[in-house]
Scaffold this active site. Structure first.
Site, short mmCIF file in Angstrom:
data_model
loop_
_atom_site.label_atom_id
_atom_site.label_comp_id
_atom_site.label_asym_id
_atom_site.label_seq_id
_atom_site.Cartn_x
_atom_site.Cartn_y
_atom_site.Cartn_z
N ASP A 21 -19.08 5.61 3.06
CA ASP A 21 -19.20 4.57 4.09
C ASP A 21 -20.47 4.83 4.92
O ASP A 21 -21.19 3.89 5.29
CB ASP A 21 -18.01 4.59 5.05
CG ASP A 21 -16.67 4.68 4.33
OD1 ASP A 21 -15.79 3.89 4.62
OD2 ASP A 21 -16.53 5.56 3.45
N ARG A 67 -23.47 3.70 3.11
CA ARG A 67 -23.60 2.23 3.17
C ARG A 67 -24.14 1.81 4.54
O ARG A 67 -24.99 0.92 4.64
CB ARG A 67 -22.24 1.58 2.93
CG ARG A 67 -21.77 1.70 1.49
CD ARG A 67 -20.36 1.14 1.31
NE ARG A 67 -20.00 1.14 -0.10
CZ ARG A 67 -18.79 1.42 -0.57
NH1 ARG A 67 -17.81 1.74 0.25
NH2 ARG A 67 -18.54 1.37 -1.86
N ARG A 94 0.84 -1.21 0.00
CA ARG A 94 0.00 0.00 0.00
C ARG A 94 0.87 1.26 0.00
O ARG A 94 0.55 2.24 -0.62
CB ARG A 94 -0.90 0.01 1.23
CG ARG A 94 -2.09 -0.89 1.08
CD ARG A 94 -3.02 -0.73 2.26
NE ARG A 94 -4.26 -0.13 1.82
CZ ARG A 94 -5.26 0.19 2.63
NH1 ARG A 94 -5.14 0.00 3.91
NH2 ARG A 94 -6.36 0.70 2.17
N HIS A 139 -11.32 6.48 5.88
CA HIS A 139 -12.11 5.77 4.87
C HIS A 139 -11.34 4.49 4.60
O HIS A 139 -10.37 4.46 3.87
CB HIS A 139 -12.21 6.61 3.59
CG HIS A 139 -12.71 5.84 2.41
ND1 HIS A 139 -13.97 5.32 2.35
CD2 HIS A 139 -12.11 5.48 1.25
CE1 HIS A 139 -14.14 4.68 1.20
NE2 HIS A 139 -13.02 4.77 0.51
#
Ligand code: 6V0
Length: 333
Positions: free
Chosen positions: A165, A168, A105, A192
């Site tokens: 988010d 959701r 990452r 996030h």
């Protein structure tokens, strides 16, 4: 086909109101879903699209232009050169390198920082008064990067953060309670991503606190059940990506709702990535960006809500902030 009226008065262009210009950098799945939603919601007079791939970019622009007869009049322009964004009121950045299999990452982050070094200073130069809205991932760290590279005040640099988010989260709760998601007040805050925090203590429907009544009526609503719902919110992005390869529609609507609040000075509260130092015990010297409920208007971030968090929620938020700040520090900006 038309001639000015005969009295020699104002020319047709003399009394034009100031036009609203939105730029979308990165015409991939996410950028195009955002552009399309902004277009259908009639939020801009001009939309400028920028991408590194000229054919794809022109194809996307033409495809949208061909819908002109069904849409409010919006000028669409596109170019690989960021000069096309000149005079933007809002610049939305979705450009991003894709993760190469096996890539860390951090490596992906460094490649995206290199991309932002090309994009953000140019955006700032062409539109020094613009609001910057960052969508590319990892969004919280890249919002910090955009803030640093633009030299803009933090009130004008916003990350889309946990706005999606939270949507959701509200969808899952609404399904469970059989109500409309718009009547569910529920926030995810923090990163996030994996360490996002579900603020259960403030979830409400029609002003009624939900957690107590759920726990009274459903014995299964213990800590473990709450964590598994939070986990489903986080995992839902991975699920969509594993099924269709990317996410697009929900992020399109989510970012268009931010654009509406900003451009129309709506003063709505959205959980978005903002400079969070000093909130909830985050050290004042840590310039970390993460999501907190923020009041958005034409000036950008007009204020951040002083949420009441339980000690556990605040502890999780600080942990999220610590990880994000460690990532930011590694970039040496
Ligand atoms: P994509 O379809 O690969 O689109 C990225 C686009 O960026 C491509 O069209 C590239 O050509 C373009 N691009 C690359 N370099 C440049 C450059 N220098 N200048 C201009 N354009 C360039 O990816 P997708 O659209 O699916 O995702 C875009 C980004 O959004 C990724 O970083 C995602 O992780 C992120 N998302 C963020 C979300 C959020 O909630 N914040 C949600 C969904 C996706």
């Amino acid at each position: 086909f038309f001639r000015p009226v005969a009295d020699g008065g104002a020319t047709p262009t003399a009394h034009r109101r100031r036009l609203t210009k939105v730029s979308v950098i990165g015409a991939g799945n996410v950028g195009m879903a955002i552009a399309q939603t902004i277009l259908t919601r009639d939020l801009a007079d001009e939309i400028a699209l920028v991408d590194a791939l000229p054919d794809k970019l022109r194809g996307e622009m033409l495809d949208l232009q061909h819908a002109a007869a069904f849409l409010p009049r919006t000028r669409l322009v596109s170019d690989t050169d960021l000069a096309v964004t000149r005079g933007s009121d809002l610049a939305i950045v979705t450009a991003g390198a894709r993760q190469i299999p096996g890539e860390s990452r951090l490596n992906l982050l460094q490649r995206n920082v290199a991309l932002f070094r090309k994009i953000v200073p140019a955006l700032a130069e062409h539109s020094p008064e613009a609001l910057l809205l960052i969508v590319s991932n990892p969004v919280d760290v890249l919002t910090y990067v955009a803030w640093k590279l633009s030299g803009f005040p933090a009130s004008r640099v916003i990350g889309s953060g946990t706005n999606l988010d939270s949507s959701r989260f509200r969808f899952l709760l609404a399904e469970h309670l059989d109500v409309n998601a718009q009547d569910v007040q529920a926030y995810m805050v923090g990163e996030h991503g994996d360490s996002s925090v579900a603020v259960w203590s403030s979830v409400s429907v029609a002003g009624m606190p939900v957690l107590k009544s759920l726990q009274a009526s459903h014995r299964c609503f213990d800590e473990e059940a709450l964590e598994s719902i939070r986990r489903s919110v986080v995992d839902s992005a991975y699920e969509v990506i594993s099924l269709k390869g990317y996410t697009s529609w929900a992020i399109g609507y989510s970012v268009a709702s931010l654009a509406a609040s900003l451009l129309r000075d709506q003063r709505r509260i959205h959980p978005v990535s903002v400079l969070a130092r000093g909130f909830h015990g985050i050290p004042a010297e840590n310039d970390v960006f993460l999501s907190l409920p923020a009041r958005l208007g034409r000036g950008g971030v007009l204020g951040v809500a002083e949420m009441e968090l339980t000690e556990e929620e605040a502890r999780r938020l600080r942990r999220s902030a610590k990880t994000l700040w460690e990532n930011c520090q590694q970039l040496g900006l």
